[in-house]
Design a protein around this motif. Structure first.
Motif, PDB file in Angstrom:
ATOM      1  N   SER A 112      51.912  59.313 102.124  1.00 60.04           N
ATOM      2  CA  SER A 112      51.845  59.441 100.677  1.00 60.04           C
ATOM      3  C   SER A 112      50.402  59.530 100.173  1.00 60.04           C
ATOM      4  CB  SER A 112      52.571  58.281  99.959  1.00 60.04           C
ATOM      5  OG  SER A 112      53.078  58.741  98.735  1.00 60.04           O
TER       6      SER A 112
ATOM      7  N   GLY B 108      46.321  59.791  89.758  1.00 59.86           N
ATOM      8  CA  GLY B 108      47.735  60.082  89.536  1.00 59.86           C
ATOM      9  C   GLY B 108      48.377  59.104  88.574  1.00 59.86           C
ATOM     10  N   ALA B 109      48.079  57.824  88.764  1.00 57.85           N
ATOM     11  CA  ALA B 109      48.706  56.813  87.907  1.00 57.85           C
ATOM     12  C   ALA B 109      48.347  57.057  86.442  1.00 57.85           C
ATOM     13  CB  ALA B 109      48.249  55.419  88.339  1.00 57.85           C
TER      14      ALA B 109
ATOM     15  N   GLU C 146      50.417  59.842  85.048  1.00 55.38           N
ATOM     16  CA  GLU C 146      51.764  59.373  84.702  1.00 55.38           C
ATOM     17  C   GLU C 146      51.739  58.728  83.316  1.00 55.38           C
ATOM     18  OE1 GLU C 146      53.324  56.724  87.694  1.00 55.38           O
ATOM     19  OE2 GLU C 146      52.509  57.956  89.305  1.00 55.38           O
TER      20      GLU C 146
ATOM     21  N   HIS D 230      57.238  55.751  93.956  1.00 55.12           N
ATOM     22  CA  HIS D 230      56.009  54.970  94.073  1.00 55.12           C
ATOM     23  C   HIS D 230      55.978  53.932  92.952  1.00 55.12           C
ATOM     24  CE1 HIS D 230      51.544  54.413  94.065  1.00 55.12           C
ATOM     25  NE2 HIS D 230      51.657  54.749  95.328  1.00 55.12           N
TER      26      HIS D 230
ATOM     27  N   THR E 101      53.804  53.054  90.958  1.00 56.88           N
ATOM     28  CA  THR E 101      53.149  53.421  89.703  1.00 56.88           C
ATOM     29  C   THR E 101      54.151  54.000  88.699  1.00 56.88           C
ATOM     30  OG1 THR E 101      52.551  55.517  90.748  1.00 56.88           O
ATOM     31  CG2 THR E 101      50.833  53.837  90.625  1.00 56.88           C
TER      32      THR E 101
ATOM     33  N   ASP F 164      56.149  63.767  89.879  1.00 60.39           N
ATOM     34  CA  ASP F 164      55.071  63.019  90.522  1.00 60.39           C
ATOM     35  C   ASP F 164      54.628  63.906  91.684  1.00 60.39           C
ATOM     36  OD1 ASP F 164      53.672  61.481  92.404  1.00 60.39           O
ATOM     37  OD2 ASP F 164      54.668  59.626  91.798  1.00 60.39           O
TER      38      ASP F 164
ATOM     39  N   ALA G  69      52.258  63.781  93.868  1.00 58.23           N
ATOM     40  CA  ALA G  69      51.398  63.223  94.922  1.00 58.23           C
ATOM     41  C   ALA G  69      51.636  63.919  96.262  1.00 58.23           C
ATOM     42  CB  ALA G  69      51.633  61.728  95.054  1.00 58.23           C
TER      43      ALA G  69
ATOM     44  N   ASN H 198      47.134  64.918  92.380  1.00 65.07           N
ATOM     45  CA  ASN H 198      46.073  63.972  92.738  1.00 65.07           C
ATOM     46  C   ASN H 198      45.011  64.786  93.471  1.00 65.07           C
ATOM     47  OD1 ASN H 198      48.911  62.906  93.064  1.00 65.07           O
ATOM     48  ND2 ASN H 198      47.831  60.964  92.852  1.00 65.07           N
TER      49      ASN H 198
ATOM     50  N   HIS I 275      42.275  63.898  94.647  1.00 64.67           N
ATOM     51  CA  HIS I 275      41.734  63.160  95.800  1.00 64.67           C
ATOM     52  C   HIS I 275      42.720  63.143  96.961  1.00 64.67           C
ATOM     53  CE1 HIS I 275      43.622  60.721  92.733  1.00 64.67           C
ATOM     54  NE2 HIS I 275      44.065  59.919  93.679  1.00 64.67           N
ATOM     55  N   LYS I 276      43.949  63.572  96.755  1.00 62.89           N
ATOM     56  CA  LYS I 276      44.871  63.699  97.880  1.00 62.89           C
ATOM     57  C   LYS I 276      44.914  65.153  98.334  1.00 62.89           C
ATOM     58  CE  LYS I 276      47.716  59.765  96.573  1.00 62.89           C
ATOM     59  NZ  LYS I 276      48.984  59.274  96.044  1.00 62.89           N
TER      60      LYS I 276
HETATM   61  C1  LIG Z   1      49.296  58.036  95.364  1.00 62.04           C
HETATM   62  C2  LIG Z   1      50.584  58.134  94.641  1.00 62.04           C
HETATM   63  C3  LIG Z   1      50.654  57.874  93.258  1.00 62.04           C
HETATM   64  C4  LIG Z   1      49.503  57.310  92.454  1.00 62.04           C
HETATM   65  O1  LIG Z   1      48.391  58.118  92.479  1.00 62.04           O
HETATM   66  P1  LIG Z   1      46.896  57.540  92.313  1.00 62.04           P
HETATM   67  O2  LIG Z   1      46.077  58.764  92.286  1.00 62.04           O
HETATM   68  O3  LIG Z   1      46.657  56.636  93.473  1.00 62.04           O
HETATM   69  O4  LIG Z   1      46.881  56.776  91.020  1.00 62.04           O
HETATM   70  C5  LIG Z   1      51.868  58.083  92.626  1.00 62.04           C
HETATM   71  N1  LIG Z   1      52.949  58.492  93.305  1.00 62.04           N
HETATM   72  C6  LIG Z   1      52.909  58.721  94.642  1.00 62.04           C
HETATM   73  C7  LIG Z   1      54.166  59.204  95.333  1.00 62.04           C
HETATM   74  C8  LIG Z   1      51.741  58.551  95.352  1.00 62.04           C
HETATM   75  O5  LIG Z   1      51.706  58.765  96.674  1.00 62.04           O
END
Ligand SMILES: *Cc1c(COP(=O)(O)O)cnc(C)c1O
Length: 485
Positions: A76, A137-138, A141, A169, A171, A242, A244, A266, A268-269
């Motif tokens: 994730s 990501g949070a 949201e 997740h 969040t 979401d 992510a 995200n 950064h992901k």
């Molecule tokens: C990482 C993640 C988030 C939150 O993202 P952040 O950038 O860490 O705030 C939300 N949902 C899922 C499924 C994630 O893997």
């Protein structure tokens, strides 16, 4: 001899952003300070040589595990290798030294970077409107659910509930609570996807939005996403992605075509910013036309050849970040996107999926998969069999450190007992995937032959098991903290 000024000193000694030179004679600085504030002795800095400093930081950098050392298959989180080129570009002085309070006329280059990035991301997401302000990501949201409240509020009924699947997740439900909505949880079916019958029962005129992760946190594509969109839209609710797990879909599938009303990325992901240890991150929120007026202000616009920030946004949910988001991360993302190009990006997703399926096939006899069949870019195993031998998922993760590898995500998603969530990403070679599989298979044999060894791991790391909550809350980051214990 000409008098030495601070202008000369700052030009000679300074490699960072050029500071505006000061025309103050060096020996005159003391005259600007009250006499009692002028030091009589120099500061007590450590007297050490350059090699000592270099060795200190190099050794420090390998005390912890990171992606530049070995695989980091944290499900994730998409802990892919990030090309150093992106960092170099983000450090170019024209970008790194840009000040957010510079007038717009002097910021056109930085604004062009953001504009171009918006174009790429809107195309990838298949959605017309965008903000790159949120920090992660949070925060996307939170921004999205605030926008949902504003959208429904304008229609005279802000509604009461947001639906979140039980595999989501953490969040997601915390965002819903933060905005003041009630969380309604829908279960997953035997196939790991949202239980459609349960979803039908859960939606109503009270539903403000449905938050869906696709592929979901089990690494399974929600095949019924079309039906889910019809169910949400049938009661006037908004459908949130979401995003992510976008690393499984870039260039292969379009969230806009799946009828999502808003979706996050995200950076950064998926788009290559080094992360871990709490940041920094970059969040992107893409939205449908009908939600565009509610986007955080200011919104980037282009008129002819000029870019401008439009602050005149009366229906906006307001600001969610100082200035214009984490600009350096936006630069990294654009650099990554442009260096891969459209076909390279689709290749990334294909290889991420291939790598995950290869690992799953190599591990499925020793560790029970949460679900049979192919996965997307990640998959979940259960260590319940190992638990019956007295070894838990946490212990397996700690033992992996002794093999020089990072643990998978453990105990998430919550719906799988002793979960090990593995996301190898596209940047690992077959040799690296094999080394990881070999390590996990060797550890499985250890759980039979010497379970205490695994329970007491790690044994080869600089420190053994940490009090992780304390380490996160009171980190020792300077020599003073370490001396204080
Ligand atoms: C990482 C993640 C988030 C939150 O993202 P952040 O950038 O860490 O705030 C939300 N949902 C899922 C499924 C994630 O893997």
């Amino acid at each position: 001899m000409p008098e030495l000024t601070l202008r000369d000193l700052s030009v000679q000694g300074h490699r960072g952003p050029r500071l505006a030179p000061l025309d103050i004679p060096a020996e005159g600085v003391e005259r600007l300070l009250p006499r009692e504030r002028v030091r009589t002795e120099g500061p007590a800095l450590p007297e050490i040589s350059e090699p000592q400093v270099v060795r200190h930081f190099v050794n420090l950098s390998v005390l912890n595990h990171h992606i530049d050392r070995a695989i980091y298959p944290l499900g994730s989180c998409t802990m892919k290798y990030n090309p150093k080129l992106n960092d170099e570009v983000a450090q170019l002085q024209g970008l790194a030294a840009a000040h957010p309070l510079q007038p717009e006329e002097l910021s056109q280059g930085a604004m062009a970077v953001i504009w171009e990035l918006h174009g790429w991301l809107r195309a990838i997401m298949g959605m017309p409107a965008i903000t790159t302000h949120p920090a992660a990501g949070a925060q996307c949201e939170l921004t999205a659910i605030l926008m949902a409240r504003a959208y429904h509020g304008e229609r005279g009924n802000p509604r009461e509930e947001v639906i979140v699947p039980d595999s989501a997740h953490g969040t997601n439900p915390s965002t819903v609570n933060q905005v003041g909505y009630r969380v309604v949880t829908v279960p997953s079916g035997a196939d790991g996807c949202v239980d459609i019958a349960a979803l039908r029962r859960a939606v109503s005129e009270k539903t403000a939005a449905l938050m869906l992760t696709n592929p979901n946190t089990l690494g399974i594509f929600e095949r019924d996403v079309g039906e889910i969109a019809r169910i949400a839209h049938g009661v006037g609710a908004l459908l949130y992605l979401d995003g992510a797990n976008l690393n499984a879909m870039v260039g292969l599938a379009s969230p806009g075509a799946m009828e999502f009303d808003f979706a996050h990325i995200n950076l950064h992901k998926t788009f290559s910013t080094p992360h871990g240890g709490g940041g920094p991150g970059g969040g992107v929120l893409c939205v449908r036309e009908a939600l565009e007026p509610f986007l955080p202000a200011p919104v980037l616009e282009r008129a002819g050849d000029l870019y401008r920030w439009n602050h005149d946004r009366p229906r906006s949910v307001g600001r969610v970040h100082s200035y214009y988001g984490n600009f350096g991360i936006l630069v990294r993302a654009l650099c990554y996107l442009k260096s891969l190009g459209a076909s390279g990006l689709a290749e990334v997703s294909r290889e991420a999926i291939l790598n995950a399926n290869y690992l799953k096939a190599r591990l499925r006899d020793a560790y029970e998969p949460s679900h049979p069949g192919y996965c997307m870019h990640e998959f979940v195993l259960s260590a319940s069999r190992q638990k019956s031998r007295g070894v838990r998922a946490l212990d397996l993760g700690k033992r992996l450190l002794d093999f020089g590898m990072h643990a998978p995500t453990t105990y998430f998603p919550l719906i799988v007992e002793e979960a090990l969530m593995i996301e190898p990403t596209e940047t690992e070679t077959k040799a690296s995937l094999d080394a990881f599989a070999d390590a996990l298979l060797a550890i499985d044999r250890e759980t039979v032959e010497d379970p205490a060894l695994v329970r007491n791991a790690p044994t080869r790391t600089p420190v053994r098991r940490l009090d992780e909550a304390r380490a996160a809350r009171n980190p020792a980051v300077t020599w003073r903290d370490l001396e204080a214990g």
